[in-house]
Design a protein around this motif. Structure first.
Motif, short mmCIF file in Angstrom:
data_model
loop_
_atom_site.label_atom_id
_atom_site.label_comp_id
_atom_site.label_asym_id
_atom_site.label_seq_id
_atom_site.Cartn_x
_atom_site.Cartn_y
_atom_site.Cartn_z
N ILE A 218 22.35 -1.09 -35.81
CA ILE A 218 21.10 -0.57 -35.26
C ILE A 218 21.24 -0.31 -33.76
O ILE A 218 20.83 0.74 -33.24
N GLN A 222 21.44 3.48 -31.52
CA GLN A 222 20.59 3.81 -30.37
C GLN A 222 21.40 4.44 -29.23
O GLN A 222 20.85 5.10 -28.35
N LYS A 308 18.23 -4.23 -48.54
CA LYS A 308 17.02 -3.53 -48.14
C LYS A 308 16.44 -4.07 -46.84
O LYS A 308 15.61 -3.42 -46.20
N TYR A 310 17.89 -4.24 -44.14
CA TYR A 310 18.37 -3.40 -43.03
C TYR A 310 17.32 -2.38 -42.60
O TYR A 310 17.07 -2.20 -41.40
N ALA A 311 16.73 -1.70 -43.56
CA ALA A 311 15.74 -0.67 -43.23
C ALA A 311 14.55 -1.27 -42.48
O ALA A 311 14.01 -0.65 -41.54
N PHE A 312 14.15 -2.48 -42.88
CA PHE A 312 13.04 -3.13 -42.16
C PHE A 312 13.45 -3.44 -40.73
O PHE A 312 12.70 -3.18 -39.78
N TRP A 313 14.63 -4.02 -40.55
CA TRP A 313 15.07 -4.35 -39.19
C TRP A 313 15.21 -3.09 -38.35
O TRP A 313 14.87 -3.09 -37.17
N ALA A 314 15.72 -2.02 -38.95
CA ALA A 314 15.86 -0.76 -38.21
C ALA A 314 14.51 -0.21 -37.78
O ALA A 314 14.38 0.41 -36.71
N SER A 315 13.48 -0.46 -38.59
CA SER A 315 12.14 0.04 -38.27
C SER A 315 11.50 -0.72 -37.12
O SER A 315 10.49 -0.29 -36.57
N GLU A 316 12.09 -1.85 -36.74
CA GLU A 316 11.52 -2.67 -35.67
C GLU A 316 11.91 -2.19 -34.28
O GLU A 316 11.44 -2.75 -33.29
N ARG A 324 6.86 -2.81 -31.77
CA ARG A 324 7.43 -2.11 -32.91
C ARG A 324 6.82 -0.73 -33.05
O ARG A 324 5.60 -0.56 -32.93
N ASN A 325 7.67 0.30 -33.30
CA ASN A 325 7.18 1.64 -33.55
C ASN A 325 6.36 1.71 -34.82
O ASN A 325 6.64 1.00 -35.77
#
Length: 326
Positions: A218, A222, A308, A310-316, A324-325
């Motif tokens: 992640i 960036q 799964k 990973y997607a949550f952590w990436a969304s943070e 958080r966005n």
């Protein structure tokens, strides 16, 4: 091999064959849990020549297994009582206890012959395992804890790793004879509960590598790094781990198939945290990894595969103020 030697394990086919000859009486196996791993494991035991009574709480699963493998479909756990070995592959130690006691006075626990062996391949708190062992002993039964590593693929290929704990050398030998058909690395860790201690430590280290790799991915993105290229670098460098070789590659490929559920992974991490706390070990990273997985589980649910998260952590990834966005 010394069962108290942490490096002691059996992988020799000759040694495994010798054990099978010594335990010819253990020809009927009661298998409990026909999920992603259990169905493969039970099938391998049928192929090895055992008479397998395979039970699952889902009647369709046990009926399908019996039809496909030419075995008898038991209607209740108590129907497994003719077996001299019971092998459990279920989500938690509490489920193991519940299945053994289902039916009260006519339960599997009361129906098994004295001297019968229960092999628990579930991940459980070791103290609960020792309590269950004492309960079984009052009925003249033996317990071995033998949690596994290898997941669905390891079960399918009979390439599982078993981590055994047991207070009886003879019982450990009997368990090893059965488990040798399911994997060729069978470690003897020590007294009853030792296998479950080892499994929680293994899964903690695995989770630490997984969380670390996800966060690195992640961060790298960036700064414009390609995640696939990052994984290629990890896997020829010192960051290489099971997480980078398998879990992260599955994430990049978009493979969301359920291999190891997020809630089960988190459960094993809680065991590791509790073990550290019980001995007053300052395990800062253990707590941090557990908390990170809990955040993902609570946000997205625990049934899906652990990848799964990973997607949550990436969304943070947040704004400059850390929020958080949306």
């Amino acid at each position: 091999m010394d069962k108290h030697n942490p490096s002691s394990y059996k992988s020799s086919h000759a040694e495994a064959s010798s054990r099978r000859e010594e335990n010819v009486a253990d020809r009927i196996i009661g298998f409990i849990g026909l999920g992603n791993m259990g169905s493969h494991m039970a099938r391998h035991l049928v192929k090895a020549g055992y008479e397998v009574l395979a039970y699952d709480i889902d009647p369709e699963k046990r009926t399908a297994f019996a039809r496909e493998n030419g075995t008898v479909a038991p209607g209740t756990p108590a129907d497994l009582a003719p077996a001299s070995v019971i092998l459990t592959m279920v989500p938690t130690g509490a489920v193991v206890r519940a299945v053994l006691n289902e039916g009260g006075e006519k339960s599997l626990l009361t129906g098994l012959r004295p001297g019968s062996l229960v092999i628990d391949t579930t991940s459980s708190p070791p103290e609960s395992t020792r309590e269950l062992g004492a309960d079984l002993a009052r009925h003249g039964l033996l317990l071995i804890d033998a949690p596994v590593s290898g997941g669905g693929m390891g079960a399918r290929d009979a390439n599982l790793v078993f981590m055994m704990g047991g207070d009886s050398e003879a019982a450990v030998d009997r368990a090893a004879a059965v488990l040798s058909h399911l994997g060729n690395k069978i470690f003897r860790l020590g007294k009853l509960g030792s296998g479950h201690v080892m499994k929680s430590m293994n899964n903690y280290v695995s989770a630490a590598a997984y969380v670390g790799a996800c966060e690195a991915l992640i961060i790298g993105q960036q700064y414009g790094l390609d995640p696939a290229m990052m994984v290629d670098v990890f896997n020829v460098s010192t960051a290489r781990s099971f997480a980078t070789e398998t879990s992260i590659r599955r994430i990049i490929a978009g493979n969301e198939s359920r291999n190891f559920a997020l809630d089960l992974f988190t459960k094993d991490l809680k065991i590791a945290v509790d073990l550290a706390d019980a001995k007053a070990v300052k395990a800062t990273l253990t707590h941090a990894v557990h908390d990170r997985m809990v955040e993902a589980r609570d946000a997205i649910g625990g049934y899906g595969d652990h990848t799964k998260a990973y997607a949550f952590w990436a969304s943070e990834v947040g704004d400059d103020d850390g929020r958080r966005n949306a």
